[in-house]
Design a protein around this motif. Structure first.
Motif, PDB file in Angstrom:
ATOM      1  N   MET A 188      46.902 112.160  -7.841  1.00 41.97           N
ATOM      2  CA  MET A 188      46.275 111.929  -9.138  1.00 41.97           C
ATOM      3  C   MET A 188      45.862 110.470  -9.290  1.00 41.97           C
ATOM      4  SD  MET A 188      45.279 113.504 -11.822  1.00 41.97           S
ATOM      5  CE  MET A 188      44.749 113.190 -13.505  1.00 41.97           C
ATOM      6  N   ARG A 189      46.626 109.543  -8.718  1.00 42.06           N
ATOM      7  CA  ARG A 189      46.233 108.128  -8.756  1.00 42.06           C
ATOM      8  C   ARG A 189      44.901 107.917  -8.054  1.00 42.06           C
ATOM      9  NH1 ARG A 189      51.579 104.320  -7.734  1.00 42.06           N
ATOM     10  NH2 ARG A 189      52.966 105.377  -9.192  1.00 42.06           N
ATOM     11  N   HIS A 190      44.747 108.530  -6.892  1.00 43.38           N
ATOM     12  CA  HIS A 190      43.474 108.430  -6.168  1.00 43.38           C
ATOM     13  C   HIS A 190      42.331 108.995  -7.005  1.00 43.38           C
ATOM     14  CE1 HIS A 190      45.246 106.838  -2.636  1.00 43.38           C
ATOM     15  NE2 HIS A 190      45.735 107.958  -2.140  1.00 43.38           N
ATOM     16  N   ALA A 191      42.568 110.172  -7.578  1.00 46.86           N
ATOM     17  CA  ALA A 191      41.520 110.822  -8.369  1.00 46.86           C
ATOM     18  C   ALA A 191      41.139 109.985  -9.576  1.00 46.86           C
ATOM     19  CB  ALA A 191      41.986 112.212  -8.801  1.00 46.86           C
ATOM     20  N   LEU A 192      42.129 109.381 -10.244  1.00 43.44           N
ATOM     21  CA  LEU A 192      41.847 108.532 -11.405  1.00 43.44           C
ATOM     22  C   LEU A 192      41.025 107.315 -10.997  1.00 43.44           C
ATOM     23  CD1 LEU A 192      42.225 107.701 -14.363  1.00 43.44           C
ATOM     24  CD2 LEU A 192      44.414 106.660 -13.710  1.00 43.44           C
ATOM     25  N   THR A 193      41.363 106.711  -9.873  1.00 41.20           N
ATOM     26  CA  THR A 193      40.611 105.542  -9.397  1.00 41.20           C
ATOM     27  C   THR A 193      39.143 105.895  -9.185  1.00 41.20           C
ATOM     28  OG1 THR A 193      42.593 104.669  -8.321  1.00 41.20           O
ATOM     29  CG2 THR A 193      40.481 103.780  -7.601  1.00 41.20           C
ATOM     30  N   MET A 194      38.895 106.998  -8.532  1.00 43.15           N
ATOM     31  CA  MET A 194      37.511 107.409  -8.279  1.00 43.15           C
ATOM     32  C   MET A 194      36.782 107.749  -9.578  1.00 43.15           C
ATOM     33  SD  MET A 194      37.083 107.142  -5.015  1.00 43.15           S
ATOM     34  CE  MET A 194      35.668 108.152  -4.568  1.00 43.15           C
ATOM     35  N   ALA A 195      37.476 108.418 -10.498  1.00 42.68           N
ATOM     36  CA  ALA A 195      36.844 108.799 -11.760  1.00 42.68           C
ATOM     37  C   ALA A 195      36.485 107.575 -12.591  1.00 42.68           C
ATOM     38  CB  ALA A 195      37.763 109.731 -12.548  1.00 42.68           C
ATOM     39  N   LEU A 196      37.347 106.564 -12.601  1.00 39.16           N
ATOM     40  CA  LEU A 196      37.070 105.355 -13.369  1.00 39.16           C
ATOM     41  C   LEU A 196      35.877 104.596 -12.806  1.00 39.16           C
ATOM     42  CD1 LEU A 196      40.655 103.962 -14.117  1.00 39.16           C
ATOM     43  CD2 LEU A 196      39.048 104.965 -15.738  1.00 39.16           C
ATOM     44  N   GLN A 197      35.673 104.653 -11.496  1.00 37.88           N
ATOM     45  CA  GLN A 197      34.534 103.964 -10.902  1.00 37.88           C
ATOM     46  C   GLN A 197      33.212 104.501 -11.436  1.00 37.88           C
ATOM     47  OE1 GLN A 197      34.872 104.152  -6.643  1.00 37.88           O
ATOM     48  NE2 GLN A 197      36.375 102.517  -6.557  1.00 37.88           N
ATOM     49  N   ASP A 198      33.182 105.775 -11.786  1.00 38.05           N
ATOM     50  CA  ASP A 198      31.935 106.393 -12.247  1.00 38.05           C
ATOM     51  C   ASP A 198      31.842 106.486 -13.768  1.00 38.05           C
ATOM     52  OD1 ASP A 198      31.016 106.799  -9.661  1.00 38.05           O
ATOM     53  OD2 ASP A 198      31.981 108.752  -9.484  1.00 38.05           O
ATOM     54  N   PHE A 199      32.866 106.035 -14.475  1.00 31.05           N
ATOM     55  CA  PHE A 199      32.877 106.160 -15.932  1.00 31.05           C
ATOM     56  C   PHE A 199      31.818 105.259 -16.558  1.00 31.05           C
ATOM     57  CE2 PHE A 199      34.955 104.807 -20.055  1.00 31.05           C
ATOM     58  CZ  PHE A 199      34.676 105.996 -20.721  1.00 31.05           C
ATOM     59  N   ALA A 200      31.038 105.810 -17.492  1.00 35.64           N
ATOM     60  CA  ALA A 200      29.906 105.073 -18.067  1.00 35.64           C
ATOM     61  C   ALA A 200      30.284 104.219 -19.265  1.00 35.64           C
ATOM     62  CB  ALA A 200      28.810 106.063 -18.474  1.00 35.64           C
ATOM     63  N   GLY A 201      31.490 104.388 -19.797  1.00 38.67           N
ATOM     64  CA  GLY A 201      31.899 103.612 -20.965  1.00 38.67           C
ATOM     65  C   GLY A 201      32.627 102.343 -20.580  1.00 38.67           C
ATOM     66  N   ALA A 202      33.488 101.869 -21.474  1.00 31.70           N
ATOM     67  CA  ALA A 202      34.259 100.642 -21.249  1.00 31.70           C
ATOM     68  C   ALA A 202      35.707 100.991 -20.929  1.00 31.70           C
ATOM     69  CB  ALA A 202      34.195  99.741 -22.480  1.00 31.70           C
ATOM     70  N   VAL A 203      36.365 100.090 -20.193  1.00 33.51           N
ATOM     71  CA  VAL A 203      37.754 100.301 -19.787  1.00 33.51           C
ATOM     72  C   VAL A 203      38.554  99.034 -20.067  1.00 33.51           C
ATOM     73  CG1 VAL A 203      39.327 100.787 -17.872  1.00 33.51           C
ATOM     74  CG2 VAL A 203      37.066 101.879 -17.929  1.00 33.51           C
ATOM     75  N   VAL A 204      39.713  99.190 -20.705  1.00 32.76           N
ATOM     76  CA  VAL A 204      40.707  98.117 -20.813  1.00 32.76           C
ATOM     77  C   VAL A 204      41.992  98.671 -20.218  1.00 32.76           C
ATOM     78  CG1 VAL A 204      41.987  96.554 -22.304  1.00 32.76           C
ATOM     79  CG2 VAL A 204      39.633  97.169 -22.876  1.00 32.76           C
ATOM     80  N   LEU A 205      42.526  97.967 -19.224  1.00 35.88           N
ATOM     81  CA  LEU A 205      43.599  98.503 -18.394  1.00 35.88           C
ATOM     82  C   LEU A 205      44.790  97.554 -18.328  1.00 35.88           C
ATOM     83  CD1 LEU A 205      44.636 100.472 -16.098  1.00 35.88           C
ATOM     84  CD2 LEU A 205      43.291  99.064 -14.518  1.00 35.88           C
ATOM     85  N   ILE A 206      45.988  98.096 -18.504  1.00 34.74           N
ATOM     86  CA  ILE A 206      47.231  97.406 -18.177  1.00 34.74           C
ATOM     87  C   ILE A 206      47.873  98.191 -17.045  1.00 34.74           C
ATOM     88  CG2 ILE A 206      49.518  96.689 -18.960  1.00 34.74           C
ATOM     89  CD1 ILE A 206      48.448  96.734 -21.819  1.00 34.74           C
ATOM     90  N   SER A 207      48.168  97.537 -15.940  1.00 37.96           N
ATOM     91  CA  SER A 207      48.758  98.270 -14.823  1.00 37.96           C
ATOM     92  C   SER A 207      49.421  97.323 -13.845  1.00 37.96           C
ATOM     93  CB  SER A 207      47.677  99.087 -14.092  1.00 37.96           C
ATOM     94  OG  SER A 207      48.239  99.815 -13.021  1.00 37.96           O
ATOM     95  N   HIS A 208      50.520  97.787 -13.247  1.00 33.43           N
ATOM     96  CA  HIS A 208      51.129  97.082 -12.128  1.00 33.43           C
ATOM     97  C   HIS A 208      50.552  97.574 -10.799  1.00 33.43           C
ATOM     98  CE1 HIS A 208      54.202  96.153 -15.216  1.00 33.43           C
ATOM     99  NE2 HIS A 208      54.399  95.074 -14.489  1.00 33.43           N
TER     100      HIS A 208
END
Length: 246
Positions: A171-191
């Motif tokens: 699921m981490r891999h899938a989320l990474t790929m999905a975020l790359q194609d997301f057309a909106g804005a992203v604010v992320l907190i992550s280790h």
């Protein structure tokens, strides 16, 4: 973008699972802005003079030590915390997808994924919801369900507070790929440095009550953080010890 995809893609060759975010139905520019905002709690201001504007395509990671105010900032962006001062101005068509531990805890564990979507959008057909949920290969994980709900609601701003803490590697891999194609804005907190490196292009440092652009990369941030911890250790060791009572 292409360089990121070529870096991440080999890990997905053997992965049977992927998903994508829907294009936002409507969008505003800017989506959301904070102006001279004081963020925190009525008896405990944590951040002051925050100026931040989110546009479609903004890709931001928040850096900072634990307790510095990263989650406070993202809660203020989400509207969970009202500013103690200054302004929070939302765009006319702002639609937020917010992932945090609080959202996971609020899920009804007795309800099926289908029932969650039916409660959110009673007008949607059962078949359309089943088709959508079938793409997420559910095996009981609350975090996967929380992400599916966010995708279903078609947000134009994603606020993600440690989204990979409760996700399996697939699921981490899938989320990474999905975020790359997301057309909106992203604010992320992550280790998860892999996620940050492959999904954002701007780093903001939350430190000492302020939010400011961080000029370096993640390696520079590691050096900054280690130096800060070393300086704190030196200050502690040089401080006078307790008086000895005789």
């Amino acid at each position: 973008e292409l360089e990121r995809m070529s870096t991440v893609a080999p890990a997905h060759i053997d992965s049977p699972f992927d998903f994508e975010f829907f294009p936002p139905e409507r969008i505003s520019d800017p989506l959301l802005s904070l102006s001279k905002t004081v963020a925190g709690y009525p008896d405990k201001p944590i951040l002051s003079e925050v100026n931040l504007t989110l546009h479609p395509g903004s890709r931001i990671a928040l850096l900072g030590a634990n307790g510095a105010g990263k989650s406070t900032l993202i809660k203020t962006l989400a509207g969970d915390l009202r500013p103690l001062g200054g302004e929070r101005v939302a765009g006319e068509h702002l639609s937020i997808g917010y992932f945090t531990q609080h959202q996971l805890d609020a899920l009804d564990i007795s309800a099926s994924p289908l029932l969650h979507l039916q409660r959110l959008t009673p007008s949607a057909t059962e078949q359309s919801m089943r088709n959508f949920l079938g793409r997420f290969d559910f095996r009981g994980e609350k975090a996967r369900l929380a992400l599916a709900i966010i995708v279903w609601l078609k947000p134009n701003l994603l606020l993600l507070d440690e989204p990979t803490n409760h996700l399996d590697l697939e699921m981490r891999h899938a989320l990474t790929m999905a975020l790359q194609d997301f057309a909106g804005a992203v604010v992320l907190i992550s280790h998860d440095r892999h996620l940050i490196r492959n999904t954002v292009d701007e780093l903001l440092l939350v430190n000492a009550g302020e939010v400011a652009p961080f000029a370096g990369d993640l390696d520079s941030y590691t050096h900054w953080l280690l130096s800060r911890l070393r300086d704190k250790g030196e200050q502690t060791s040089s401080a006078p010890g307790p008086a000895i009572q005789r």
